[in-house]
Every structure is written in C-alpha cells, then in structure tokens.
Design a protein around this motif. Structure first.
Motif, PDB file in Angstrom:
ATOM      1  N   LYS A 173     -68.012 -71.935 -31.318  1.00 44.94           N
ATOM      2  CA  LYS A 173     -68.485 -73.299 -31.100  1.00 44.94           C
ATOM      3  C   LYS A 173     -68.442 -73.630 -29.611  1.00 44.94           C
ATOM      4  O   LYS A 173     -67.639 -73.086 -28.846  1.00 44.94           O
ATOM      5  CB  LYS A 173     -67.640 -74.297 -31.894  1.00 44.94           C
ATOM      6  CG  LYS A 173     -67.671 -74.064 -33.397  1.00 44.94           C
ATOM      7  CD  LYS A 173     -69.047 -74.277 -33.990  1.00 44.94           C
ATOM      8  CE  LYS A 173     -69.354 -75.730 -34.231  1.00 44.94           C
ATOM      9  NZ  LYS A 173     -70.654 -75.927 -34.928  1.00 44.94           N
ATOM     10  N   LEU A 174     -69.311 -74.541 -29.211  1.00 41.68           N
ATOM     11  CA  LEU A 174     -69.469 -74.869 -27.791  1.00 41.68           C
ATOM     12  C   LEU A 174     -69.669 -76.369 -27.649  1.00 41.68           C
ATOM     13  O   LEU A 174     -70.404 -76.980 -28.429  1.00 41.68           O
ATOM     14  CB  LEU A 174     -70.659 -74.093 -27.226  1.00 41.68           C
ATOM     15  CG  LEU A 174     -71.122 -74.335 -25.791  1.00 41.68           C
ATOM     16  CD1 LEU A 174     -71.786 -73.059 -25.258  1.00 41.68           C
ATOM     17  CD2 LEU A 174     -72.096 -75.494 -25.687  1.00 41.68           C
ATOM     18  N   GLN A 175     -69.025 -76.953 -26.637  1.00 42.58           N
ATOM     19  CA  GLN A 175     -69.199 -78.384 -26.362  1.00 42.58           C
ATOM     20  C   GLN A 175     -69.282 -78.619 -24.859  1.00 42.58           C
ATOM     21  O   GLN A 175     -68.448 -78.151 -24.090  1.00 42.58           O
ATOM     22  CB  GLN A 175     -68.028 -79.184 -26.936  1.00 42.58           C
ATOM     23  CG  GLN A 175     -68.143 -80.689 -26.709  1.00 42.58           C
ATOM     24  CD  GLN A 175     -67.024 -81.472 -27.363  1.00 42.58           C
ATOM     25  OE1 GLN A 175     -66.420 -81.021 -28.333  1.00 42.58           O
ATOM     26  NE2 GLN A 175     -66.733 -82.646 -26.838  1.00 42.58           N
ATOM     27  N   ILE A 181     -67.759 -76.798 -19.809  1.00 41.99           N
ATOM     28  CA  ILE A 181     -68.145 -76.414 -21.163  1.00 41.99           C
ATOM     29  C   ILE A 181     -66.926 -75.764 -21.813  1.00 41.99           C
ATOM     30  O   ILE A 181     -66.268 -74.907 -21.205  1.00 41.99           O
ATOM     31  CB  ILE A 181     -69.332 -75.450 -21.150  1.00 41.99           C
ATOM     32  CG1 ILE A 181     -70.598 -76.191 -20.687  1.00 41.99           C
ATOM     33  CG2 ILE A 181     -69.560 -74.844 -22.528  1.00 41.99           C
ATOM     34  CD1 ILE A 181     -71.799 -75.304 -20.532  1.00 41.99           C
ATOM     35  N   ILE A 182     -66.612 -76.175 -23.038  1.00 45.22           N
ATOM     36  CA  ILE A 182     -65.475 -75.628 -23.774  1.00 45.22           C
ATOM     37  C   ILE A 182     -66.004 -74.758 -24.904  1.00 45.22           C
ATOM     38  O   ILE A 182     -66.933 -75.149 -25.621  1.00 45.22           O
ATOM     39  CB  ILE A 182     -64.573 -76.738 -24.324  1.00 45.22           C
ATOM     40  CG1 ILE A 182     -64.151 -77.699 -23.210  1.00 45.22           C
ATOM     41  CG2 ILE A 182     -63.337 -76.133 -25.007  1.00 45.22           C
ATOM     42  CD1 ILE A 182     -63.336 -78.877 -23.696  1.00 45.22           C
ATOM     43  N   ILE A 183     -65.406 -73.584 -25.068  1.00 43.77           N
ATOM     44  CA  ILE A 183     -65.811 -72.632 -26.101  1.00 43.77           C
ATOM     45  C   ILE A 183     -64.553 -72.093 -26.762  1.00 43.77           C
ATOM     46  O   ILE A 183     -63.566 -71.789 -26.092  1.00 43.77           O
ATOM     47  CB  ILE A 183     -66.602 -71.456 -25.487  1.00 43.77           C
ATOM     48  CG1 ILE A 183     -67.839 -71.971 -24.740  1.00 43.77           C
ATOM     49  CG2 ILE A 183     -67.000 -70.449 -26.557  1.00 43.77           C
ATOM     50  CD1 ILE A 183     -68.445 -70.951 -23.809  1.00 43.77           C
ATOM     51  N   THR A 192     -61.855 -71.271 -23.936  1.00 42.24           N
ATOM     52  CA  THR A 192     -62.411 -70.941 -22.636  1.00 42.24           C
ATOM     53  C   THR A 192     -63.079 -72.172 -22.037  1.00 42.24           C
ATOM     54  O   THR A 192     -63.799 -72.893 -22.730  1.00 42.24           O
ATOM     55  CB  THR A 192     -63.435 -69.798 -22.762  1.00 42.24           C
ATOM     56  OG1 THR A 192     -62.782 -68.642 -23.288  1.00 42.24           O
ATOM     57  CG2 THR A 192     -64.014 -69.453 -21.417  1.00 42.24           C
ATOM     58  N   PHE A 193     -62.821 -72.386 -20.748  1.00 39.24           N
ATOM     59  CA  PHE A 193     -63.412 -73.506 -20.019  1.00 39.24           C
ATOM     60  C   PHE A 193     -64.323 -72.919 -18.940  1.00 39.24           C
ATOM     61  O   PHE A 193     -63.898 -72.086 -18.132  1.00 39.24           O
ATOM     62  CB  PHE A 193     -62.326 -74.374 -19.397  1.00 39.24           C
ATOM     63  CG  PHE A 193     -61.418 -75.008 -20.419  1.00 39.24           C
ATOM     64  CD1 PHE A 193     -61.628 -76.305 -20.850  1.00 39.24           C
ATOM     65  CD2 PHE A 193     -60.357 -74.288 -20.964  1.00 39.24           C
ATOM     66  CE1 PHE A 193     -60.803 -76.885 -21.796  1.00 39.24           C
ATOM     67  CE2 PHE A 193     -59.522 -74.860 -21.907  1.00 39.24           C
ATOM     68  CZ  PHE A 193     -59.748 -76.172 -22.330  1.00 39.24           C
ATOM     69  N   VAL A 203     -69.286 -64.651 -13.425  1.00 41.14           N
ATOM     70  CA  VAL A 203     -68.957 -66.005 -13.854  1.00 41.14           C
ATOM     71  C   VAL A 203     -67.444 -66.151 -13.949  1.00 41.14           C
ATOM     72  O   VAL A 203     -66.747 -65.269 -14.460  1.00 41.14           O
ATOM     73  CB  VAL A 203     -69.600 -66.324 -15.221  1.00 41.14           C
ATOM     74  CG1 VAL A 203     -69.239 -67.720 -15.675  1.00 41.14           C
ATOM     75  CG2 VAL A 203     -71.120 -66.182 -15.118  1.00 41.14           C
ATOM     76  N   ASN A 204     -66.929 -67.248 -13.445  1.00 38.92           N
ATOM     77  CA  ASN A 204     -65.501 -67.533 -13.534  1.00 38.92           C
ATOM     78  C   ASN A 204     -65.222 -68.450 -14.721  1.00 38.92           C
ATOM     79  O   ASN A 204     -65.884 -69.476 -14.901  1.00 38.92           O
ATOM     80  CB  ASN A 204     -65.007 -68.199 -12.249  1.00 38.92           C
ATOM     81  CG  ASN A 204     -65.068 -67.265 -11.063  1.00 38.92           C
ATOM     82  OD1 ASN A 204     -64.743 -66.087 -11.170  1.00 38.92           O
ATOM     83  ND2 ASN A 204     -65.490 -67.788  -9.912  1.00 38.92           N
ATOM     84  N   TYR A 205     -64.250 -68.058 -15.521  1.00 37.07           N
ATOM     85  CA  TYR A 205     -63.821 -68.839 -16.671  1.00 37.07           C
ATOM     86  C   TYR A 205     -62.329 -69.132 -16.553  1.00 37.07           C
ATOM     87  O   TYR A 205     -61.586 -68.350 -15.956  1.00 37.07           O
ATOM     88  CB  TYR A 205     -64.027 -68.066 -17.975  1.00 37.07           C
ATOM     89  CG  TYR A 205     -65.444 -67.786 -18.380  1.00 37.07           C
ATOM     90  CD1 TYR A 205     -66.074 -68.555 -19.352  1.00 37.07           C
ATOM     91  CD2 TYR A 205     -66.161 -66.729 -17.819  1.00 37.07           C
ATOM     92  CE1 TYR A 205     -67.364 -68.280 -19.749  1.00 37.07           C
ATOM     93  CE2 TYR A 205     -67.458 -66.450 -18.203  1.00 37.07           C
ATOM     94  CZ  TYR A 205     -68.048 -67.225 -19.176  1.00 37.07           C
ATOM     95  OH  TYR A 205     -69.338 -66.959 -19.571  1.00 37.07           O
ATOM     96  N   LEU A 206     -61.906 -70.212 -17.139  1.00 35.24           N
ATOM     97  CA  LEU A 206     -60.486 -70.449 -17.342  1.00 35.24           C
ATOM     98  C   LEU A 206     -60.223 -70.265 -18.828  1.00 35.24           C
ATOM     99  O   LEU A 206     -60.757 -71.006 -19.649  1.00 35.24           O
ATOM    100  CB  LEU A 206     -60.094 -71.867 -16.911  1.00 35.24           C
ATOM    101  CG  LEU A 206     -58.658 -72.296 -17.257  1.00 35.24           C
ATOM    102  CD1 LEU A 206     -57.643 -71.417 -16.523  1.00 35.24           C
ATOM    103  CD2 LEU A 206     -58.438 -73.769 -16.939  1.00 35.24           C
ATOM    104  N   SER A 207     -59.451 -69.255 -19.184  1.00 37.77           N
ATOM    105  CA  SER A 207     -59.160 -68.966 -20.582  1.00 37.77           C
ATOM    106  C   SER A 207     -57.720 -69.324 -20.902  1.00 37.77           C
ATOM    107  O   SER A 207     -56.795 -68.909 -20.191  1.00 37.77           O
ATOM    108  CB  SER A 207     -59.425 -67.490 -20.901  1.00 37.77           C
ATOM    109  OG  SER A 207     -60.805 -67.210 -20.851  1.00 37.77           O
TER     110      SER A 207
END
Length: 534
Positions: A173-175, A181-183, A192-193, A203-207
C-alpha cells in the motif's frame, strides 16, 4: 529491472492458503512441463494460456443494479487492481497484466489507457498501492519488480524508482503524505518513507524496521497527530497493532548525528485479540479509533487507543451464489474483509473479497449496508455441477481495491476486467429497527428479542433472507415460533422477526456484537446489538 520468478497472484498462494480462490488458482495452473495451447490475440490475454483466459480475463461484460454500475475496460484482460480518484473526480487505476495506468472519466464515461514503454513485454505484477499527488502525479507500487512508479498526468510519462530490496520485499500500500510517500513492505517487514522529488534508480529511502521479527508489515494509517498505525502478524498466528511516533522519531534523527535511532523508543505495541488473525486493512476513524479488517474470517475490529480495548464485529454470510458449493467442500463460508477506509461522513468502508460485496458501516448508528457486486467469475468458486459447464451467476469478481469519492465508492474487478461504482446516496429498499440496541445475559441465560424489517421499496414483493450472525460461538441468535429464514416482504407490510438470543454455560464475561438484518438480492441491511455477558 529485476524480474522475480512468480506467477500473478502468488500472494494468495502463500498468504491465503485456506482461500478457495487460491485453491482454484493452484489447481488450474499448468505444470512447468506442460505445453498449454496459446492462441495469439495481440492483447494482454496472451500472457495466459487459452485454458486460463476465462479465469483471469473474465466475460468483459459490465452489469448493474439499482446501487452499482459497472464499466468494461476496452482492452481485454488487463486485471485492474489499485484505484484512486483525483481532485476532478476522474478515476485512475493500475493494470496488473499490462503495467499501465488508466483513467476513467465519469462524466463522458470513457477510458484512456496510457502505454508504459518501460514495462517488460509479458510482465505481470500485483499493484496493491496507488495515490494521487497534488502535482498531478499518480504513484503506484509494483511487487514483481520491487518498484515504485510515478506517472505524470501532465506530460503522460512514466518514471520507475527502484524499491530497496533486502531479501524478500513486497512494496504494497502507498500513501502520499505531504512532502513524503509512505509504503508498507509486506514481506520485507518495514515501513518506508520516500521523498517524491527523486527519480531514477539512485533513490534514498528512510526504512523503519517493524518491531516483530519474521512477521509481515500490513496496511497502515495516520492519525490526527501524524502517528502511523500498522499491524505486524504471522500467518494464522496472530500479531500486534503498532503505533509509531513518526514526528518524534524524525525530529530526534534530524537533531542527532545518527542516521537511525532505536525504534522501540518511538513505538507502542498492543497485542491483537486471538480472534484477529490476518489484519490486512487498517484505517483511523474520525474519532481517533482504529479499524482493522481480518482477511481469514468474516470479522472486522475496532480499537480504542484510550481504553486499549478491541471490539469485534461480523459481516453477514456470503451468498450461496458467490461460492456455489456444488461439491459441498465449503462447510463454513466466510466473507474475508480485506482493505478498509473511512468516508467524509465518518462511515467505515471495506471490501469483502469472498462475499463479492462493498460494505459501509456507520459506527454512530451501529448499522451496516452490504452492496452486492453483480459481476461474478465462476472460475473462482465451486460453480461446476459436474457437467463441465459452469453455473451462471456464480463466483467472484475478485474486488481487491476501492476508493471513496463523496457518496461514490469506486472499485476494480481483477478477474472481470471491469471497474464499478457504488452510489451510497440511492435509497435502500428496506430498513431494520431493533427492539433495543443492548441486551444483558448471564452465562446459560437466554432472552427473546424482536426486530422489524420494514419495506422502503415500491415493489409489490421483495425477496428477503434474514441475517443472524454472532461474533462468538458461545453467543447465538436463533429464530423462534417456526419463523422462516426467507420470505417475500410486502411493500405495505413490515415484518416482525422473533428471535431468541442465548449464551452458553461457558460464555465468557464481556461485551460482544450480534448482527441481525435482512438480505435482498442486491443489498443487505443490518444492525448491531451490543450484548453484555455478566
């Protein structure tokens, strides 16, 4: 792109082994040594052998009721899944079997399908999450290629962002939440942000890892204080509801020299009740309570963060024409609530996968309306009477996602190649009035209980079957005085239903819900009774 060797819908084979749908899928899939017949059509149907096309491509014939209208997607066999509306009321959805997004204009009733040149030929992927961003971009997830996709509705171009895959990942799911964006990574067990201004593979993510090891991280929801609520669970072994203090965590990280901080310092964990096994859907209601949908039962749950108490609710039983039961294999049909959301009236909306319904529950009135979807694919039910000919009007459309736009609820039909819309403003054909909203029993006790089914339709007769559902085995509701379970409701004559509600000798003290009501062919109306066992 990284291709994972899975078939479409492997999610069901691994997560929902008890599902009749998964059983049909596994039984009908050809073995690796088979050479199934393939008739080339030049359409997405070519991703399936001939013998599977009826199962996955459907009839492509839209149907309607007084409450639901369906629309056939022009391209054959697209397998529509995640769906969202934009600010103008246009409907956007992702296609499992093409890698494309498509738009439906409710005013002109026309589809526009946007070819994805980055999608590999013959590729298929379950796309569970989608959202529309203020800049006119449609974002969606893709589990097969570990990707997050952006489609610009302005220049009609796609951009693929690689998702951080550490072993077994499934971006679900994604919002779109402000500037991020939060997944949820279902099998990767993390949130994941993502900064949506990025593009390409770098791509950089904050998990944020989930607190329960070796579990799954399911759907999430944000409350008024920006806390993220989600569930961790093990298949049919239970789990926990997690409250993550997003603001506190991000502020602390930005004010320190560390890239991450111990997660346990920013979370609260609440043990799920033993009756709640597979909480896929989650939403925060207007009053701050959390609602969860249980996909391995007919239950959905409310959690009050103030009292830290769960309340269990139940749907009506699936209609016989959803599962057929020609072989008698289905002993206890269940509805399987899947995703769950809330509308601008504070009502709770969820799809029940194996009941073929979109359900709307009003917490204030403790009432529920279940809208029955007219399209059904017989290859997803026990619909073969042994003659090799499938029964008409039997099976499932596999409604796996929906989105709310005012009084309209738009949904996709994964195996019928349709989208549809529920109009909740249409007057219902009947109403249910309770003798009382509450009842108190002692273990081993029973009491008579009346409710009235009142017609609102101008039809002379309306075929009705009664709904009598309980959340616990030790709490039962039964008809008395030889009352029929099904009857014809006269448009000028309300019907009084006499029941007896009983608690067994081993009934546990507590507060429980019983659902009573009436099911017509296209819609069901029910009311919840609160039963206290002392």
């Amino acid at each position: 792109m990284k291709k994972i060797g899975i078939i479409v819908s492997i999610f069901f084979a691994t997560i929902m082994l008890t599902s009749l749908a998964a059983g049909v899928l596994l039984n009908k899939a050809p073995s690796p040594t088979d050479k199934p017949e393939m008739t080339i059509t030049g359409t997405p149907a070519d991703n399936f052998p001939d013998e599977q096309r009826a199962q996955f491509c459907g009839s492509n014939t839209a149907k309607s009721t007084d409450y639901i209208q369906e629309f056939s997607i022009p391209t054959l066999c697209t397998n529509p899944l995640a769906i969202v509306t934009d600010y103008d009321g246009n409907v956007w959805f992702a296609q499992t079997n093409t890698g494309n997004v498509a738009k439906f204009d409710p005013v002109s009733k026309t589809f526009t399908e946007y070819d994805n040149p980055l999608w590999p030929k013959g590729g298929r992927s379950m796309m569970w999450g989608i959202d529309y961003a203020p800049d006119g971009s449609v974002w969606f997830t893709d589990e097969t290629y570990d990707s997050v996709w952006k489609f610009s509705t302005l220049d009609e171009k796609y951009d693929r962002l690689s998702y951080p895959s550490e072993g077994n990942s499934l971006p679900q799911k994604l919002q779109v939440d402000g500037s991020q964006i939060i997944i949820n990574d279902f099998t990767g067990n993390k949130l994941t942000f993502l900064d949506p201004t990025q593009s390409g593979d770098d791509v950089n993510y904050l998990s944020i890892p989930s607190p329960v090891d070796n579990s799954v991280t399911a759907d999430f929801a944000l409350d008024a204080n920006n806390n993220v609520w989600f569930t961790n669970w093990l298949f049919q072994q239970g789990g926990v509801l997690v409250k993550f203090d997003q603001n506190g965590y991000l502020d602390s990280v930005s004010n320190s020299n560390e890239k991450s901080l111990p997660l346990l310092d920013f979370i609260e964990i609440f043990q799920l009740p033993v009756e709640l096994l597979t909480p896929n859907g989650a939403v925060v209601a207007n009053d701050g309570t959390i609602w969860l949908a249980d996909t391995t039962s007919s239950y959905f749950f409310n959690f009050d963060p103030v009292t830290e108490k769960f309340t269990q609710y139940v749907t009506s039983d699936p209609l016989l024409d959803t599962y057929g039961n020609q072989t008698g294999i289905v002993k206890t049909p269940i509805s399987r609530p899947y995703w769950i959301e809330t509308d601008d009236q504070g009502r709770i909306v969820f799809n029940t996968q194996t009941a073929n319904n979109i359900s709307v529950m009003d917490p204030k009135s403790q009432s529920i309306v279940e809208y029955h979807i007219p399209s059904k694919n017989p290859n997803w039910g026990d619909c073969d009477p042994g003659t090799g000919m499938m029964l008409a009007d039997c099976g499932l459309a596999q409604v796996f996602d929906f989105t709310i736009d005012g009084t309209k609820i738009w949904f996709t039909e994964w195996v019928e190649n349709n989208i549809g819309v529920v109009d909740t403003s249409v007057q219902l054909p009947l109403d249910v009035q309770l003798e009382s909203n509450t009842l108190t029993l002692a273990p081993g006790d029973s009491k008579d209980f009346e409710f009235i089914v009142s017609p609102k339709s101008q039809k002379d007769l309306l075929g009705i079957s009664l709904i009598l559902s309980s959340t616990r085995d030790f709490l039962n509701v039964d008809l008395i005085n030889n009352s029929p379970e099904s009857f014809q409701l006269d448009s000028n004559a309300p019907r009084t239903i006499n029941t007896i509600i009983s608690a067994s000798d081993d009934a546990e003290s507590g507060t429980y819900k019983i659902l009573v009501g009436a099911q017509a062919s296209d819609v069901a109306v029910g009311k919840f009774i609160t039963v206290t066992i002392e």
